[in-house]
Design a protein around this motif. Structure first.
Motif: not given
Length: 428
Positions: A218, A221, A226, A248-249, A252, A255-256, A263, A267, A280, A283
């Protein structure tokens, strides 16, 4: 943290009170009048006759021959044992004024200040006590940092932690690292916290280790790191490929960083390990559509649309069918959508789809229904209604629609030209 510090502080306090006061009788370097006072109060202290002790010490501290740090310290202890923490603080303050190197007085004053919620003062006194002991007890420097943290004095807390970590690198406990970490993050120094988190990860196991790993991800992020975050997430996936949270992390993080294909891949991996939430699933469908894989997006959008009549989902499902060159399927979706007449963007899509299929009268009707709803789309809707009716050979209907379109600045020029063309045809 607060309850832990209070418990440790009180334990240390009782030790000092029980050992230090009788010990003064053996201190041969004290002036004789001071030793006599201490000898007089020793049995009273043992008998817990604190009022009698205070009655002797208070006047003794006003006399020049017995005005000594040890008597002020003893008075502070007496008041502390009676529960008079404010009075104890005043006595300890007098003790350190008379002897700035009186470590026990500093530490007892720190504990008294902490217990009266004077956290900043407690932090200062713990640090003074640590220095007076010449750094023999690193936990007192930790108490200083923790008290400052309780006061919200993050910079002072960080300074104490920096001093602690530099002077006692081999004595650092895991909970000290954790508190230092919180101090850095609370002060907006998250980047400095990264090495601490990595160290905590290396020193921990089980759920605690997972908690630090998630915090590190986190922070990557939050700090827009990234590349580092993606590398770490992949390492975690290599170690635990069946753990959904790391997939999942990674999704994200990618995608960030606007790495949508990466991404999407992450996913998809996540979706193979756990049931996706509606958000989700939405997305994932959007990413499939954006990546030009509409066949994968269609079933996801269709299931979501069954659960909820959402105009945005319907619009994306129609777009997916368009990408698959299946406009008829797109029209079926729109025809089944129960809120169609309240959704101008869907009516515009319906008109566009009918126009593509050369079903011009239906296209014109859809555009007119869209134009009847307020919004920024109205000028374009009237213009397209005019074009569609013109293609259908219904010049009167086209003329009326174009006359409406002229009222809108963006469409005025195109509508005027089209209307002029129709008027010429109608004259012929």
């Amino acid at each position: 943290m607060q309850s832990r510090l209070v418990a440790l502080g009180c334990g240390a306090l009782l030790t000092l009170l029980m050992v230090t006061v009788p010990g003064m009788l053996l201190a041969v370097d004290l002036p004789a009048p001071v030793r006599l006072v201490l000898a007089r109060i020793a049995p009273m202290m043992a008998a817990k006759e604190y009022s009698k002790v205070a009655a002797i010490l208070e006047p003794a501290l006003n006399a020049s021959e017995t005005r000594h740090a040890e008597l002020a310290f003893a008075l502070g202890n007496c008041r502390m044992l009676r529960g008079d923490r404010s009075g104890a603080i005043k006595a300890y303050d007098q003790a350190v004024s008379l002897d700035p190197g009186h470590a026990h007085a500093w530490l007892n004053q720190a504990k008294a200040a902490y217990e009266t919620k004077q956290y900043r003062e407690a932090g200062r006194c713990f640090a003074k006590g640590y220095g007076a002991e010449q750094g023999k007890h690193p936990e007192n420097l930790y108490f200083s940092a923790a008290a400052y943290l309780m006061a919200g004095a993050h910079q002072e807390a960080i300074a104490s932690f920096d001093r602690l970590f530099a002077a006692h690198p081999k004595s650092i406990k895991p909970e000290w690292r954790e508190q230092f970490l919180h101090a850095l993050m609370d002060d907006g120094q998250s980047k400095r916290a990264l090495p601490l988190i990595r160290d905590l990860i290396a020193r921990s196991a089980g759920e605690e280790k997972t908690r630090w790993q998630e915090l590190l991800l986190s922070l990557y992020m939050r700090l827009n790191m990234t590349a580092e975050g993606a590398t770490f997430a992949r390492q975690l996936i290599d170690q635990q490929p069946d753990q959904p949270r790391w997939w999942k992390a990674l999704a994200h993080i990618q995608l960030a960083a606007n790495r949508h294909e990466d991404g999407l891949s992450a996913l998809v991996g996540y979706s193979m390990l756990t049931r996706l939430s509606n958000q989700e699933s939405r997305l994932l469908a959007d990413l499939y559509l954006q990546a030009g894989i509409p066949a994968k997006a269609v079933p996801l959008y269709s299931r979501q649309l069954q659960d909820k009549a959402d105009g945005q989902i319907a619009q994306r499902l129609v777009m997916a069918y368009h990408q698959m060159d299946q406009p008829a399927k797109a029209l079926e979706v729109l025809a089944r959508f129960r809120n169609l007449e309240r959704e101008p963007r869907l009516l515009m899509l319906q008109g566009e789809t009918c126009y593509t299929l050369k079903r011009y009268p239906e296209a014109a009707a859809s555009y007119r229904r869209a134009a009847s709803l307020n919004g920024t789309h109205q000028g374009q809707a009237w213009l397209m209604a005019g074009y569609a009716a013109m293609q259908a050979g219904d010049l009167e209907t086209s003329s009326r629609a174009l006359a409406q379109a002229i009222r809108f600045d963006k469409e005025k020029k195109a509508a005027t030209l089209a209307l002029s063309h129709i008027n010429q045809q109608m004259v012929r």
